[in-house]
Each structure stands twice: as C-alpha cells, then as structure tokens.
Design an enzyme around this catalytic site. Structure first.
Site, PDB file in Angstrom:
ATOM      1  N   GLU A   1      24.387  11.235  36.652  1.00 39.49           N
ATOM      2  CA  GLU A   1      25.019  10.612  37.821  1.00 39.49           C
ATOM      3  C   GLU A   1      26.491  10.334  37.548  1.00 39.49           C
ATOM      4  OE1 GLU A   1      22.671   7.341  39.307  1.00 39.49           O
ATOM      5  OE2 GLU A   1      20.957   8.645  39.722  1.00 39.49           O
TER       6      GLU A   1
ATOM      7  N   GLU B   1      15.385  13.080  38.694  1.00 40.04           N
ATOM      8  CA  GLU B   1      15.035  11.713  39.101  1.00 40.04           C
ATOM      9  C   GLU B   1      14.573  11.755  40.551  1.00 40.04           C
ATOM     10  OE1 GLU B   1      17.637   8.372  38.352  1.00 40.04           O
ATOM     11  OE2 GLU B   1      18.406   9.295  36.499  1.00 40.04           O
TER      12      GLU B   1
END
Length: 516
Positions: free
Chosen positions: A196, A319
């Site tokens: 991220e 994820e």
C-alpha cells in the site's frame, strides 16, 4: 471439524425452506470446454503483526502451558492444516514497511523491543521473526510469501534479507543463518516489494513507487533455483491507473501486481457497520460490496490486456475480506471482529470471482488468518473457535488447482431489499485434480430457498454429494460457549435423466461433487 450433531438441524432448515421455494434456476456446465486452472494460491492466507493475529492467536512461545510446537499453538496449526493452506503472507501489511528483519533473528531474549506504531502503539517483542515464520510455514506445509520493507527500508536491507534467507553456506549471511539454527536455505516462494505504497507504505505516487520498485528489485539477487516470484504493490482499491503505470514502466523482474479491496457494508458512512446484530440492509449492502470485487478485477484485467497482452503480469489480490467496526471493548487498533454466516457468503462470492478470472488472478490472501478482520480462527487464552469463514475455506478445498469450467445460468432471480438488488444465486464449477466435477453455489437471499437445476454438457450427471452451510439467522456465528452454531451439513441430490436438482436453502453456501 465436528460434523456430528448438525445434520438433523440442517435437514430441518432445508425442509422448512422447501415450503417457500418458488424459483428454479437453470445451470448448464460445459464439461467439454475446460478453461484455465484455478491457482491454488487464491486460497492463500495473510498473517500480520497486528493485535493478537500473531502473538496469542498463533504464537504463544515454547514455554506456554498452551500446547504448542516450538511456540506455535497446536490447536490453531492443526485446524489450519485441514484447509490445505497454499501460501501465507507475512509480516504485513502496513507493519511490513516498518519492519527491520535483523530485529527478528538471533536469541529471542536478546532481540530489541520496538513499538508497533501502525497497530495500537503496543510492544513488539520481535519474538516472531524470520526463523519462526518459516517454522510455521513448515508446520503448515505451505509456501512463504514474504513482504519486504520499501517504506522505511533500503535496497541494501532487502538484498541482505534475501541473501540471509536463500543463500547457500558460502555466504557470511548464510553462515549467520546457520548459527541461528537453520543451515539450509529457506524457500521463499514469493517476495513483495512494499505494501500500500499509496498510503501507509509511504504516501507515494505511482511513478515514485515504480521508480523505487525498479531500483530495489534490481538487488533481489540469488541463485536461479532460489529466486522468488516478485510482486509489485498496486493501487488503492484496485486503482487501474496504478496498474496501468506499473505494467508500462516496470523494468526490473516482476510476476504480479497486487490489488487490495475490503468489503465494507457501511462504505461511505460514519461507521463501517457491526459484525453482528445487523439488519437486512447491512446484509445486502455487504454482499453487494463484495460483488464489486468482480468489477475491480475486470477493470484491471482489461487494462493489463492492453498493456501486457503477453500476460507477463498476473494479479495478486493479497488483501481482501470484510472490515467492520471493532468488537466493543477491544482495542480498536487490533481490528478484532466477530465472524458470521454473512462472512461465509462473502468468502464464497469472492472464490467464484477469483475462479472466473483464473487466467489473470494468480493469488489471493484473505485478511487475516487469526483474530483479525475476517479470520479463520478466534482465540482467547487457551480457547479456540472456528469461524463460518473457516468452514467455507474447507468446503472449497477441491477447487485448489482445479480447471475452471464454463457455466450458463438462466432464470436467476434478483434478491432485493429496498433500492438494492443483487443476483440471488452465484455458481462456479471446475474439474478437480481428483477428476471429479465440483460445483459451488451461493444463495444470497436470506428468506427464500432456490431449486438449482443442473445439467452437464458433455457428461451425464447421476448424483451429487457434498455439504451446505447455513443457519437460522443472518448473523449466526460461533462462540467459545457455542462453537458449533454454524457448521456444514451433508447435502445430497439425485439426477433424473441427467438433470440434477439441488435444493439450496436461503442464505447458504453449498459445495457438491457431481457423479457422472
């Protein structure tokens, strides 16, 4: 794991549902036109140093009175082995871009204690590091996906960690690894560079991250037989612009681009919504939000088809899962939540989406394995309970490395609540490695059962047997006091002249093997 007392309950539910079933959905499976293989890694797991996801949930330490093997609790490991976990991602997540790997090697009593600034500002003892993680990998019989630190780390740190893990005995870092108890190299199947990076991994732009990726990946060097597949960190919620930029400008070695997306029933509101005690508006909102994963993957696949027609890059959804308001009374930064029948349906819908995009989706890692977000297992001290999501993962084991088969669905009713509508029935079919034809079914309607009439083109269905997961309420869940409230029950169906009719209860997931 316990299959004894539920069949009578489930049979009663099905009988009750038969009275209100009015809709028939027609399904045709084309067994003569096999599609791509469903990579077993789409059933992967993720464990991060977050809350009690590692410490307490999985790791209790060798001296703990809780039965364990070299510190990893036996009950949790035993339960996870039944899922045939194909790959585990570690150490994060946001934690990965703060992680200094050297803090997690050597005698545990000499490792530095740090503060986990990402997740609650709590003490991180570094008791679980590289050697402990690979011991867990060995105990589970799974593959290792290690996430490297691009945020606060350096190319040198990444290069030296790869050397420490994979080099042979001629390297000084390999000799250090041997002194720390593991002379043989570890097998790193996958290595991710950053996490991220648009947010907690550094608030980067796609261009800046891509430049860093090209730089850092250049120094991921080892012998050809030990070289892990490298994964680049993708954009926010499947940001197609990141996928576009990465796929056009990656010059270093890479095999996949990651995609993260969480199901949030209260998306856009002041809260994410409760894990239990929710109304039907939150039920349908969560399922609709889960189905959005299909749109995200389709958009990214379409862009890759333009920029990467040779399919050099796959998509790693490393994820995904449900994200609700934390359980009241828990540390809100531990992201602990209850897990209900709704989560089981969300998981099965994701599986069907991954199967449908098997040509490009090479991995998926649910967040997370124990005690965090959409967990397989919940623990409290020496107690452990298996969640509805755990049971769905176990039901779908036959789809690992199976060959996807085309499915036509006709007459699928819309399930509606208020202004929101979604397809009531989701279907996925595949030819398993065992040669059997496997069928996955979801009925999202919490009120009405559905008759699913199945025919197999290119084969003759005779009967089907498998299991179904359902319960009396939308938020039914397993607790330490009632661990068997939501369990799979046997489900069977017979064919008439090749036509198989499966009574699919309201709010249920079913997996069947079709006899031909």
């Amino acid at each position: 794991m316990k299959w004894i007392r539920l069949p009578v309950i489930a049979a009663g539910m099905c009988a009750a549902a038969m009275a209100c079933a009015t809709q028939q959905v027609d399904v045709e499976i084309d067994a003569a036109r096999p599609g791509p293989v469903i990579n077993r890694n789409v059933y992967g797991q993720f464990v991060e140093h977050l809350g009690t996801g590692v410490y307490g949930g999985l790791w209790v330490g060798p001296e703990s009175p809780i039965p364990n093997t070299r510190g990893w609790r036996d009950d949790a490991v035993g339960a996870l082995k039944a899922l045939h976990v194909p790959v585990v991602r570690w150490p994060g997540g946001c934690f990965a871009d703060d992680y200094a790997w050297r803090d997690g090697i050597g005698p545990r009593d000499r490792r530095p204690v740090k503060i986990n600034a990402n997740w609650g500002g709590v003490k991180e003892t570094n008791a679980v590091g590289t050697h402990e993680f690979f011991d867990l990998v060995d105990q589970l019989g799974t593959a290792a996906y290690v996430n490297g630190n691009v945020g606060t780390g350096s190319a040198r740190e990444i290069a030296e960690w790869i050397e420490y893990m994979t080099a042979d005995g001629q390297s000084s870092l390999a000799r250090l690894r041997a002194r720390n108890g593991h002379p043989a190299p570890f097998k790193v199947a996958f290595f991710g560079l950053g996490n991220e990076s648009w947010g907690c991994g550094g608030n980067m732009t796609a261009r800046h991250y891509t430049d860093l990726y090209n730089h850092d990946a250049t120094f991921v060097r080892t012998t050809p037989d030990a070289m892990p597949a490298l994964i680049a960190a993708g954009g926010l919620d499947g940001d197609v612009a990141w996928t576009d930029y990465l796929s056009r400008h990656i010059r270093a070695n890479a095999s996949a681009i990651s995609l993260h997306y969480y199901t949030v029933p209260g998306r856009g509101g002041k809260t994410k919504g409760a894990a239990t005690g929710f109304g039907e508006d939150q039920w349908i909102s969560a399922l609709k939000d889960a189905l959005h994963m299909d749109d995200l993957i389709a958009a990214n696949v379409a862009r890759l088809d333009e920029t990467d027609p040779g399919k050099k890059y796959t998509i790693a959804v490393d994820e995904w899962g449900t994200w609700y308001d934390p359980t009241p009374g828990t540390n809100p930064r531990f992201l602990q939540q209850q897990n209900s029948l709704r989560d089981a349906l969300v998981a099965a819908l994701h599986f069907h989406i991954f199967h449908a995009h098997a040509a490009r989706v090479s991995m998926a890692n649910i967040a997370q394995m124990v005690n965090v977000l959409q967990a397989m297992i919940l623990t409290d001290g020496d107690r452990m309970v298996l969640t509805p999501t755990y049971h769905v993962f176990r039901m779908y084991v036959p789809f690992q490395d199976a060959t996807a088969l085309p499915v036509k669905v006709a007459g699928d009713p819309q399930y509606r609540f208020g202004a929101t509508a979604i397809p009531a029935v989701s279907v996925s079919a595949a030819r398993g490695k065992d040669g059997k034809l496997h069928l996955g079914l979801v009925n999202a309607d919490p009120h009405d059962a559905v008759d699913v009439a199945v025919q197999v083109a290119g084969a003759q269905a005779v009967a089907a047997q498998g299991s179904v997961l359902t319960a009396s309420t939308m938020d039914a869940h397993n607790t330490f006091a009632a661990p068997d409230a939501v369990l799979p029950a046997p489900l069977r169906a017979s064919a008439d002249h090749g036509k198989l009719v499966v009574r699919l209860p309201a709010k249920s997931v079913a997996v069947l093997a079709i006899d031909e």
